[in-house]
Design a protein around this motif. Structure first.
Motif, PDB file in Angstrom:
ATOM      1  N   ARG A 170       0.845  -1.208   0.000  1.00  0.00           N
ATOM      2  CA  ARG A 170       0.000   0.000   0.000  1.00  0.00           C
ATOM      3  C   ARG A 170       0.878   1.254   0.000  1.00  0.00           C
ATOM      4  O   ARG A 170       0.539   2.251  -0.638  1.00  0.00           O
ATOM      5  N   ASP A 171       2.004   1.211   0.722  1.00  0.00           N
ATOM      6  CA  ASP A 171       2.934   2.358   0.704  1.00  0.00           C
ATOM      7  C   ASP A 171       3.509   2.568  -0.693  1.00  0.00           C
ATOM      8  O   ASP A 171       3.623   3.697  -1.168  1.00  0.00           O
ATOM      9  N   LEU A 172       3.895   1.487  -1.352  1.00  0.00           N
ATOM     10  CA  LEU A 172       4.435   1.600  -2.709  1.00  0.00           C
ATOM     11  C   LEU A 172       3.388   2.166  -3.669  1.00  0.00           C
ATOM     12  O   LEU A 172       3.723   2.918  -4.584  1.00  0.00           O
ATOM     13  N   MET A 173       2.105   1.784  -3.464  1.00  0.00           N
ATOM     14  CA  MET A 173       1.024   2.195  -4.364  1.00  0.00           C
ATOM     15  C   MET A 173       0.731   3.685  -4.286  1.00  0.00           C
ATOM     16  O   MET A 173       0.498   4.332  -5.307  1.00  0.00           O
ATOM     17  N   GLY A 174       0.632   4.226  -3.069  1.00  0.00           N
ATOM     18  CA  GLY A 174       0.206   5.616  -2.884  1.00  0.00           C
ATOM     19  C   GLY A 174      -1.310   5.721  -2.798  1.00  0.00           C
ATOM     20  O   GLY A 174      -2.028   4.734  -2.920  1.00  0.00           O
ATOM     21  N   ALA A 175      -1.806   6.944  -2.597  1.00  0.00           N
ATOM     22  CA  ALA A 175      -3.235   7.179  -2.362  1.00  0.00           C
ATOM     23  C   ALA A 175      -4.081   6.785  -3.568  1.00  0.00           C
ATOM     24  O   ALA A 175      -3.624   6.850  -4.715  1.00  0.00           O
ATOM     25  N   THR A 176      -5.346   6.403  -3.279  1.00  0.00           N
ATOM     26  CA  THR A 176      -6.286   5.951  -4.314  1.00  0.00           C
ATOM     27  C   THR A 176      -6.403   6.965  -5.454  1.00  0.00           C
ATOM     28  O   THR A 176      -6.381   6.591  -6.629  1.00  0.00           O
TER      29      THR A 176
END
Ligand code: RTP
Ligand code: MG
Length: 142
Positions: free
Chosen positions: A87-93
């Motif tokens: 989730r950290d790698l992905m970033g905000a929606t």
């Protein structure tokens, strides 16, 4: 720290941009191992079942339409705190709110075309991995 598994999907926009490898490199550099993977063009039924928790939301039709608009790359990842790390790698929606250097900041174009999915909790990860992979398709290396 606990070793966890999480389900990741590279969405149709990022597959079309030809950045599967760049995203896999980010997983690997963060210490996440790909333990299962497959490319699929999801059916409407598959996408609706996967995102069933959002079925009452106003954006559900757009979400399913987008997720079935082209092939996706689906992978199970394993590593220390894999769910939060991914989730950290992905970033905000919403990519407009995603921190610099995250996958969504770098590759997403809108809240629908936001490049990646990642499980948000252990129970979701277990359900989502089982939704796409049988036990004999998962290859942890220990
Ligand atoms: P994902 O499940 O795809 O990893 O994304 P997420 O956890 O960051 O966001 P979630 O709340 O689970 O929403 C699932 C996907 O639905 C779309 N969405 N659209 N228009 C809207 O307000 C809205 N909100 C969410 C996004 O594409 C999001 O990834
Ligand atoms: Mg979600």
């Amino acid at each position: 720290m606990a070793t966890q598994r999480t389900l990741s999907i590279i969405k149709p926009d990022a597959v079309a941009k030809n950045v599967i490898g760049e995203i896999y490199t980010r997983f690997e550099k963060a210490g996440l191992q790909v333990i299962a993977s497959k490319m699929v063009h999801l059916s409407k039924e598959q996408a609706e079942g996967f995102y069933a928790e959002h079925s009452e939301r106003g954006f559900f039709g757009e979400l399913v339409g987008f997720m079935t608009s082209g092939p996706v790359m689906i992978q199970a990842l394993e590593g220390e705190e894999a769910i939060a790390k991914n989730r950290d790698l992905m970033g905000a929606t919403n990519p407009k709110e995603a921190a610099a250097g995250t996958i969504r900041a770098d590759f997403a174009t809108s809240i629908d075309a936001n490049a990646v999915h990642g499980s948000d909790a252990p129970a979701a990860a277990e359900r989502e991995i089982a939704y796409f992979f049988g036990e004999n398709e998962i290859c942890p290396r220990g």
